[in-house]
Write an enzyme that holds these catalytic residues in place. Structure first.
Site, short mmCIF file in Angstrom:
data_model
loop_
_atom_site.label_atom_id
_atom_site.label_comp_id
_atom_site.label_asym_id
_atom_site.label_seq_id
_atom_site.Cartn_x
_atom_site.Cartn_y
_atom_site.Cartn_z
N HIS A 66 3.48 -6.44 -3.32
CA HIS A 66 4.18 -5.16 -3.14
C HIS A 66 5.47 -5.09 -3.95
CE1 HIS A 66 1.61 -3.39 -0.04
NE2 HIS A 66 1.41 -4.64 0.37
N ASP A 93 6.38 -2.13 -6.40
CA ASP A 93 7.63 -1.35 -6.45
C ASP A 93 8.15 -1.25 -7.87
OD1 ASP A 93 9.02 -2.47 -3.26
OD2 ASP A 93 7.48 -0.98 -3.75
N ASP A 113 -0.81 10.74 -9.22
CA ASP A 113 -0.59 9.43 -8.61
C ASP A 113 -1.22 8.35 -9.48
OD1 ASP A 113 -3.28 9.44 -8.09
OD2 ASP A 113 -3.09 9.59 -5.91
N GLU A 125 2.43 6.52 -3.87
CA GLU A 125 2.33 6.38 -5.31
C GLU A 125 2.18 7.73 -5.98
OE1 GLU A 125 -1.95 5.74 -3.83
OE2 GLU A 125 0.09 5.46 -3.14
N ASN A 168 -1.02 -3.57 -5.76
CA ASN A 168 -0.33 -4.23 -4.65
C ASN A 168 -1.08 -5.47 -4.20
OD1 ASN A 168 1.95 -2.60 -4.41
ND2 ASN A 168 0.90 -1.11 -3.15
#
Length: 517
Positions: A406, A410, A393, A436, A401
């Site tokens: 956010h 993405d 991750d 993630e 974020n």
């Protein structure tokens, strides 16, 4: 003659209408059935994964609590000669983490020597279940929940024995957690993502008593008759469909916390699939209904001129509605109108099949990254006997974020998914495993080969500018089946631990499972 002709046209018209409606309903019903079955299986598997993840996290939390007390217990005895220094040490243990609601030192007679916060109980003997158990067993201990005589609250006691300079048992250093108030356990469990409406997590002790629940008035209730609770207090992990105390059918996953003998249950109401199914019906109806209506009106118009070709088409449409594969009818090219209807109908059937394929893809692909999703992993993992797993991750993704938003987060996820595609082999299968988290399944690959691939991905990530204008880093866990585990569930748990080891060691590194066994 005309009556017979009209009657024949009416019959053919009814057949066409039935075929169109049957096709439409067939798509609707099959979509509902497939959606219902997939969601029920998905909720069961997801709840089991959530419960196992939370159990591992809670287990790690307890180990950290014991380690925190152990570090202080090893040097606290000399401080018993100075009350101020002793209080400062206890207060340091209390304030350095959010683990405990109180910390205190107790001698072998059960008398409190010093506590933080200060309770004015120095010299008072505490005769409680947790204190007596800690003195009798003289070992690191996590007590079962009990009502404290000091605070009259439901607590658990975490204790580490303390020895004097000669190695004789002196007493214990203890930390308490108030289960009915805000505490570190609640903070950990409240992070559970609600993946469906009304999903929630609760925790029971070894006797089946609820010690954490989103509804605080449920704390203390005994739910041992619950099927999931029965299994989890026996030390088992798994998933089951049950009826809860309110008579609601639940899709539950459960996992055992080894350090405390607790059980964690994550469950979702079985009827939670209804709302997504209704939305699916609306989407299918919105796309397909205009085509059905168009074909029906065209059929009515052409019916007056071309009875036989329409009968053939109606028969074909009926077979399609019954989901039977047949050869497409041969319609003479001279019938221009009939051929137009034929092409439209074939287009509609292809469209239905495309729509069904699209819905199947939506059930298997992550919409943001285009990688396969976690549900698909549960199916694909059984296709191979020998494989390696890379799980990683993004380090400090929450900071990405929080700092860039956010939407930019993405973009980072999509950036990383494209990087994975470029750095993996054609035979490798990539998944978005969580928020993630990413997972790569490498068939017939040794752990050393997998480690090299993981390192290549990690280093490339570290050296490549991401959408936020700078590089991000990843922490990686690597394991192999069957060399490092005998079952894929065990392998996932071990790889998860390796990932946490990578993070605990400073992040931006790769750890193999055999390094944490």
């Amino acid at each position: 003659m005309n009556i017979r002709k009209i009657s024949l046209q009416s019959i053919i018209l009814l057949l066409i209408a039935f075929a169109m409606l049957g096709t439409y309903l067939g798509v609707m019903i099959s979509s509902i059935v497939v959606s219902k079955e997939n969601r029920e299986k998905g909720y069961l598997s997801e709840n089991q994964v959530y419960a196992e993840k939370l159990a591992d996290t809670t287990d790690l939390l307890f180990r950290n609590m014991l380690q925190t007390l152990k570090v202080s217990a090893g040097s606290i005895y000399p401080l018993t000669q100075n009350n101020d220094q002793l209080y400062e040490e206890l207060n340091q243990v209390l304030s350095s983490t959010n683990f405990f609601n109180s910390v205190f030192l107790v001698d072998k007679e059960g008398k409190i020597i010093r506590s933080a916060p200060h309770f004015d109980l120095e010299g008072v003997k505490i005769d409680t279940i947790g204190v007596n158990e800690a003195i009798n067993k003289k070992m690191p201990l996590i007590s079962q929940p009990y009502i404290s005589k000091v605070t009259n609250k439901l607590i658990i006691l975490i204790s580490i024995p303390v020895f004097d300079n000669k190695g004789a048992y002196f007493g214990f250093l203890g930390g308490t957690i108030y289960l009915s108030e805000d505490n570190s356990i609640k903070d950990t469990l409240s992070l559970h993502p609600k993946h469906a409406v009304d999903s929630y997590v609760y925790v029971v002790d070894s006797e089946g008593n609820i010690i954490y629940h989103p509804e605080r008035n449920r704390i203390g209730d005994n739910v041992l008759e619950n099927g999931a609770v029965k299994r989890v207090v026996e030390g088992k992990d798994g998933k089951i469909e049950i009826t809860n105390s309110k008579g609601i059918r639940m899709l539950a996953g459960y996992a055992h916390v080894k350090t405390s003998n607790w059980g964690i249950v994550s469950q979702t109401p079985k009827n939670s699939y209804m709302q997504p199914s209704i939305e699916l019906i609306k989407q299918v109806g919105k796309v397909t209904l205009p085509f059905v209506i168009l074909v029906l009106f065209i059929s009515i118009y052409l019916l007056k001129k071309f009875v036989h070709p329409l009968r053939e088409l109606a028969h074909y449409a009926h077979q399609v509605a019954e989901r039977t594969t047949i050869k497409r009818p041969e319609i003479p090219e001279g019938y221009f109108e009939v051929n137009e209807l034929k092409h439209t109908m074939f287009l509609m059937v292809d469209h239905y099949r495309t729509q069904i394929q699209m819905f199947e893809n939506e059930a298997t692909l992550d919409p943001l990254t285009g990688l396969l999703n976690r549900r698909t992993l549960q199916k694909r993992i059984h296709e191979f006997k020998e494989y390696s797993i890379i799980l990683f991750d993004i380090d400090h993704f929450k900071m990405v974020n929080d700092t860039y938003g956010h939407l930019m987060g993405d973009e980072v996820l999509k950036f990383l998914s494209n990087l994975i595609r470029k750095q993996t082999r054609e035979c490798d299968i990539s998944f978005r495993y969580g928020g993630e988290e990413f997972l790569i399944l490498l068939p017939n690959t040794s752990i050393e080969e997998a480690y090299q691939i993981a390192e290549r991905i990690r280093k490339t990530t570290e050296e490549t500018i991401s959408p936020i204008g700078k590089a991000v880093t990843i922490s990686v866990g690597v394991g192999n089946m069957p060399n490092t585990a005998s079952h894929h569930t065990e392998l996932f748990n071990l790889i998860d631990q390796a990932l946490y080891r990578a993070k605990g060691n400073g992040r931006n590194q790769t750890v193999k499972v055999d390094e944490v066994k």
